[in-house]
Scaffold this motif. Structure first.
Motif, short mmCIF file in Angstrom:
data_model
loop_
_atom_site.label_atom_id
_atom_site.label_comp_id
_atom_site.label_asym_id
_atom_site.label_seq_id
_atom_site.Cartn_x
_atom_site.Cartn_y
_atom_site.Cartn_z
N UNK C 179 3.40 -29.34 3.38
CA UNK C 179 2.76 -28.10 3.82
C UNK C 179 1.31 -28.05 3.37
N UNK C 180 0.52 -27.37 4.16
CA UNK C 180 -0.87 -27.12 3.76
C UNK C 180 -0.85 -26.13 2.59
N UNK C 181 -1.96 -26.07 1.84
CA UNK C 181 -2.02 -25.22 0.64
C UNK C 181 -1.68 -23.76 0.96
N UNK C 182 -2.25 -23.26 2.04
CA UNK C 182 -2.02 -21.86 2.37
C UNK C 182 -0.53 -21.61 2.62
N UNK C 183 0.08 -22.52 3.38
CA UNK C 183 1.51 -22.38 3.67
C UNK C 183 2.33 -22.47 2.40
N UNK C 184 1.91 -23.38 1.48
CA UNK C 184 2.62 -23.52 0.22
C UNK C 184 2.57 -22.21 -0.57
N UNK C 185 1.36 -21.63 -0.67
CA UNK C 185 1.24 -20.38 -1.42
C UNK C 185 2.04 -19.26 -0.79
N UNK C 186 2.02 -19.21 0.52
CA UNK C 186 2.84 -18.20 1.21
C UNK C 186 4.30 -18.35 0.86
N UNK C 187 4.73 -19.61 0.87
CA UNK C 187 6.15 -19.86 0.58
C UNK C 187 6.49 -19.47 -0.86
N UNK C 188 5.56 -19.77 -1.79
CA UNK C 188 5.81 -19.38 -3.19
C UNK C 188 5.92 -17.86 -3.30
N UNK C 189 4.99 -17.16 -2.66
CA UNK C 189 5.03 -15.70 -2.69
C UNK C 189 6.34 -15.18 -2.12
N UNK C 190 6.74 -15.80 -1.02
CA UNK C 190 7.98 -15.37 -0.38
C UNK C 190 9.17 -15.55 -1.32
N UNK C 191 9.21 -16.70 -1.97
CA UNK C 191 10.35 -16.97 -2.86
C UNK C 191 10.33 -16.03 -4.06
N UNK C 192 9.11 -15.74 -4.57
CA UNK C 192 9.00 -14.78 -5.69
C UNK C 192 9.55 -13.43 -5.28
N UNK C 193 9.14 -13.02 -4.09
CA UNK C 193 9.58 -11.73 -3.57
C UNK C 193 11.11 -11.69 -3.45
N UNK C 194 11.67 -12.78 -2.93
CA UNK C 194 13.13 -12.85 -2.78
C UNK C 194 13.80 -12.74 -4.14
N UNK C 195 13.25 -13.47 -5.10
CA UNK C 195 13.81 -13.48 -6.45
C UNK C 195 13.80 -12.08 -7.05
N UNK C 196 12.69 -11.35 -6.82
CA UNK C 196 12.58 -10.02 -7.41
C UNK C 196 13.47 -9.01 -6.71
N UNK C 197 13.61 -9.17 -5.40
CA UNK C 197 14.27 -8.10 -4.64
C UNK C 197 15.77 -8.28 -4.50
N UNK C 198 16.27 -9.47 -4.68
CA UNK C 198 17.68 -9.70 -4.36
C UNK C 198 18.45 -10.26 -5.54
N UNK C 199 19.74 -10.01 -5.54
CA UNK C 199 20.62 -10.63 -6.52
C UNK C 199 20.99 -12.00 -5.99
#
Lengths: 339, 399, 251
Positions: C179-199
């Motif tokens: 993935x390009x850097x931007x896509x990588x960062x988006x994916x990290x943010x997405x995974x962080x969000x998932x981790x915070x919001x869901x069990x």
């Protein structure tokens, strides 16, 4: 005992035909990755090479012999063959008589041209298309080739005799105290196939060309990366497969009078043979060809008869059982045609 | 309407209208006109349109949605015919029991063949179905099971037909001796002369057309259902499907059985129009023919198979009727040598050369128009497609 | 007792020991990363976890049940979803249809014959798919063809499909590979969000240390088919053995 051996022998000629066609199918599939439903048509074209040459060599002209009269009192029309008038009755007669073996040579240029035209003209454009499309387009081509032959030669089977010296019945196994009566031509066919199969294997094994092709069968991309023009070699391979199928047909003509749909009839069984042998495995194709041919012969043996007509379905039954128990076929390699 | 979206409902109405007015549309040329030759509106041909339309619709549910290319569907067609003729022999000429049995028997057979064949995919699947169908052909052609059981089951080469001494236990003394539905004979027809035209409204055709419309309607429902979505998932990405917790095999098997039952129904209807059944109906080139129809129309489209079946059957009938005498008439305006040359080249593709034409058309379609007639007309009219269902045709089938 | 327990797993390919005595416990509701140099056996381990490979010895228990010998769809139905290295989606279908497939799989299990219902008439599934698309900020792409989407979007859709199944364990195989850097960062943010919001428990196999250290709570370092250390990211950073393993690769 004699009967047993006879059953094996009976299976050999059909088995040889299956093996030769399946060998070509596997070569094409292994090198080009194409499933060729028109391969049976090549077999059929080969058989009609025999028919054609025999017609050419038997061409005759009519002269009127005024010295003789037929029963109506008209001058007698005498048919004489060009061969005999050119080369004398002895040599000319022999040439005519040996038209089927001579067709082996005659068929080479024809099969090469047909094969290259097929590959360059059509199949080349389907390398990247899905197998379903390859099946369908070659199926269409097979229909067309079959209809062309029907248009030129008619719908009836055409008897094409073997040379007289080889159409006798051979007595085999006399020295072993067995009495086996077997048509000589079928033996010829069997040994001819063995020679062709051996030739193809030797060619692939011992020539540089063959080595590149085998490497290409194993891993096309790498060979391409090495800067070898693999496509041209594959065209040649297709031509070779066409010649092999053609030869199978040429020599089969005396065994079974050629008709326009013989290609389709053999094609289905040859596909079954390829699948049983293992898609992409040359030894597998040959072994399965003979195996199924012999099995078919045994299934029709009175003494073993489990039920009537078993011989007509035994190949399919065995194929289904093998595919279910050994999904890759007898000698299939992992990764060939897997999904 | 009927649980369909407006667009699909309109498509259904198109098929209903075509079926209803086929006897008019296909007899567009006046009876005595020069073009009357091209009329396709005679009962036998119209029945075939409907019957092979059903066959192709069913085949498309398997091939179009899941991408599994079966080369053995003629087996179900043949078995359907045999089943129907047996009902005529045992019960009588009412076609209803025959049709029911043909669907049931074809369904049972497809359970067996599908269960085994679907263990492999791609080319292996095609060859397995081909092998099964050829085996069925051999069995029927030499009546293996019949000989085995000591009875006549398929009557071998001759083909199965109804004889006077058959039981036909439901036949009363005044019962019809041709296939009928509760007394309404399949072969009866209403002929309506209108000026120079002559329109024929055959019972048999309309009977088949009703089944065609029902089949088409069911196929739309299947295409738009969760089940249809799963079938498209099978074709698209088998791996993602299993890792999404779905088991592809029962879905494909269900599709296989449904398409087998469609083929059985088509076979039963064939026998209902003409109470005969022969092994040649199961030969593998017949399986190829339904593939041709589906591909010609447009694989994976709703209307494609119906169009494809119609086109092929129309061409088959018209082209095989063109004999040399007719060709000479047509080209008679040319100088004689040219006429001869034209007739000679045309005769390759007409009359008995129909198969040649079929092969050529088929190759041209695969090479230039893999999406079939539907894709072709979309291109022609530059129509944009909205739903991915509609252009499943342009996608490559799964391996 | 973790949600996923790997005990004594060995796997040989011919003469090669791909996995040697692997013991691993992934605790519920954590993000657990498995890292290691190339050839350390990460992919083999992952394939064992999802039932694609059967180990020669050892056991893999998910929530007290063995996953070995089960078909992939059964393992998924137990509550394990997998995200692939190259995004695996239904590329012939549009975004909404992709989502609906996974929602149907959650609702109906591995097979349900529903041939006469209108798929868009199944309101619960449609609503759930819609909601998931909104949550994942993909609602405007609803009718897009997936084949033409960027790799980041394909990844987002794949993760969305996995999440719609409400898995208890989400396995990610190098989710930012290629993935390009931007896509990588988006994916990290997405995974962080998932981790915070869901069990949800997340197991991630990754090469990119940036991704690993921004997301994970526990890290297992794998070398030559055997777990070397298991610790928190902070402790792993300076660990001599880890340095050795990676330097060894570099040399």
């Amino acid at each position: 005992m004699s009967e047993f051996i006879l059953q094996i022998l009976n299976g050999l000629d059909k088995g040889s035909a299956y093996a030769l066609i399946a060998l070509g199918l596997t070569l094409i599939f292994g090198t080009l990755g194409v499933v060729n439903f028109a391969h049976g048509a090549l077999f059929m074209i080969g058989a009609f090479c025999s028919v054609t040459l025999s017609r050419i060599l038997n061409a005759s002209y009519v002269t009127i012999d005024p010295t003789q009269k037929d029963f109506l009192g008209n001058p007698l029309k005498v048919k004489s063959s060009y061969m005999e008038s050119w080369f004398g009755p002895e040599v000319g007669g022999a040439i005519t008589d040996w038209s089927v073996p001579l067709a082996i040579l005659f068929s080479i240029p024809i099969m090469i041209v047909v094969g290259i035209a097929m590959e360059r003209g059509l199949i080349k454009h389907f390398y990247k298309r899905p197998h379903a499309d390859q099946i369908l387009v070659t199926f269409g081509l097979a229909i067309i080739l079959q209809e062309l032959v029907r248009g030129f030669y008619g719908a009836n089977p055409i008897q094409t005799p073997a040379p007289e010296a080889l159409s006798s019945v051979a007595q085999l196994g006399g020295s072993l105290g067995l009495e086996i009566v077997y048509p000589a031509w079928r033996m010829v066919y069997f040994f001819f196939s063995l020679a062709v199969i051996g030739g193809v294997f030797a060619f692939l094994r011992f020539t540089t060309f063959g080595m590149v092709v085998r490497a290409g069968m194993a891993d096309r991309e790498t060979v391409g990366l090495m800067g070898i023009n693999i496509d041209r070699r594959f065209t040649v391979m297709f031509a070779i497969a066409a010649v092999v199928a053609g030869w199978a047909g040429v020599m089969y003509a005396p065994i079974n009078a050629p008709n326009y749909h013989m290609g389709m009839d053999f094609l289905v069984l040859s596909f079954v043979v390829v699948v049983v042998g293992g898609m992409g495995s040359l030894p597998g194709a040959v072994a399965a060809g003979f195996l199924l041919g012999i099995l078919e012969s045994f299934a029709s043996w009175e003494r073993f008869k489990i039920f009537d007509g078993l011989d007509q379905i035994i190949i399919y039954l065995v194929a289904i059982i093998i595919l279910l128990t050994r999904p890759r076929g007898l000698m299939g390699k992992k990764g060939v045609m897997e999904d | 309407m009927l649980g369909l979206e407006k667009k699909d409902f309109n498509l259904l109405m198109v098929v209903v209208a075509l079926s209803l007015f086929a006897p008019l549309i296909l007899n567009i040329f006046p009876k005595e006109s020069a073009f009357a030759f091209f009329n396709g509106g005679y009962p036998d041909l119209m029945q075939r349109f409907a019957i092979f339309g059903i066959f192709a619709i069913g085949f498309n549910i398997l091939f179009g949605l899941t991408g599994y290319l079966s080369f053995g569907h003629a087996a179900f067609l043949g078995v359907g015919s045999y089943a129907a003729v047996w009902m005529f022999k045992l019960l009588g000429y009412n076609v209803l029991p025959g049709l029911i049995l043909s669907v049931v028997v074809a369904g049972l057979l497809s359970v067996v063949i599908g269960f085994v064949s679907l263990r492999r995919s791609g080319i292996y699947f095609s060859i397995l179905t081909l092998a099964f169908a050829q085996m069925m052909y051999s069995i029927a052609y030499s009546d293996l099971f019949g000989r085995w059981l000591g009875i006549t089951l398929t009557n071998g080469e001759t083909g199965l037909q109804v004889y006077n001494n058959d039981p036909q236990i439901l036949m009363g003394p005044d019962s019809s001796t041709v296939p009928h539905i509760f007394g309404l004979e399949m072969s009866s027809r209403l002929t309506l002369p209108v000026g120079p035209w002559e329109f024929v409204f055959p019972v048999g055709y309309y009977f088949c057309a009703i089944f065609l419309v029902i089949s088409f309607y069911l196929s739309i429902r299947i295409f738009r259902s969760p089940f249809g979505l799963m079938l498209r998932a099978v074709k698209s990405n088998n791996q993602r499907m299993t890792y999404t917790g779905l088991n592809p095999r029962p879905y494909t098997l269900a599709a296989f059985i449904i398409s087998g039952m469609y083929a059985g129904l088509a076979g039963g209807l064939l026998a209902s129009m003409d109470p005969l059944a022969g092994a040649e109906r199961m030969y593998w080139t017949e399986s190829g023919a339904v593939v041709i129809m589906t591909v010609l129309g447009g694989v994976g489209t709703l209307i494609g198979p119906v169009l494809g079946a119609g086109t092929i059957k129309y061409m088959e009938n018209i082209i095989s009727k063109m004999n040399e005498k007719l060709l000479h008439e047509w080209f008679s305006f040319l100088p004689e040598s040219l006429e001869k040359a034209m007739v000679w080249s045309a005769s390759w593709f007409t009359g008995e050369g129909w198969h040649m034409t079929q092969g050529v058309v088929f190759m041209l379609v695969i090479i230039f128009l893999p999406g079939g007639l539907v894709q072709g007309s979309n291109k022609l009219f530059g129509r944009r497609k909205r739903k991915s269902t509609d252009d499943a045709a342009t996608k490559q089938p799964a391996e | 007792m973790g949600i996923l327990e790997v005990k004594g797993v060995n796997k040989r390919f011919g003469g090669l020991q791909a996995l040697g005595d692997v013991n691993l416990s992934i605790a519920e509701n954590t993000v657990h990363a498995i890292i290691g140099p190339n050839g350390a056996g990460k992919s083999t381990l992952l394939n064992v976890l999802i039932g694609k490979l059967i180990p020669d010895t050892g056991s893999v228990m998910f929530d007290g049940q063995s996953v070995l010998g089960r078909a992939p769809h059964e393992i998924n139905q137990m509550g394990i979803s997998r995200v692939f290295q190259t995004p695996e989606i239904f590329s012939e279908l549009n975004v909404m249809e992709n989502m609906m497939i996974s929602c149907f799989a959650k609702r109906d299990g591995s097979f349900r014959m529903q041939a006469m219902a209108d798929m868009f008439g199944e309101k619960d599934v449609v609503e759930k798919a819609e909601k998931m698309l909104v949550d994942m900020e993909m609602a405007d792409k609803r009718y897009d063809h997936t084949a033409a989407m960027s790799r980041g979007d394909k990844r987002r859709l794949e993760i969305a499909m996995c999440l719609s199944q409400e898995p208890r364990l989400l396995l990610l195989d190098e989710p930012t590979a290629g993935m390009a850097r931007a896509d990588t960062n988006n994916t990290i943010d997405l995974l962080k969000q998932i981790k915070d919001e869901r069990d949800i428990t997340i197991a991630i196999i990754e090469h990119d240390m940036h991704v690993v250290f921004s997301l994970s709570e526990r890290i297992t370092v794998l070398a030559q088919g055997t777990p070397l250390v298991e610790d928190t990211p902070d402790n792993i950073k300076g660990h001599p053995k880890v340095k050795e393993a990676y330097l060894g690769e570099a040399a």
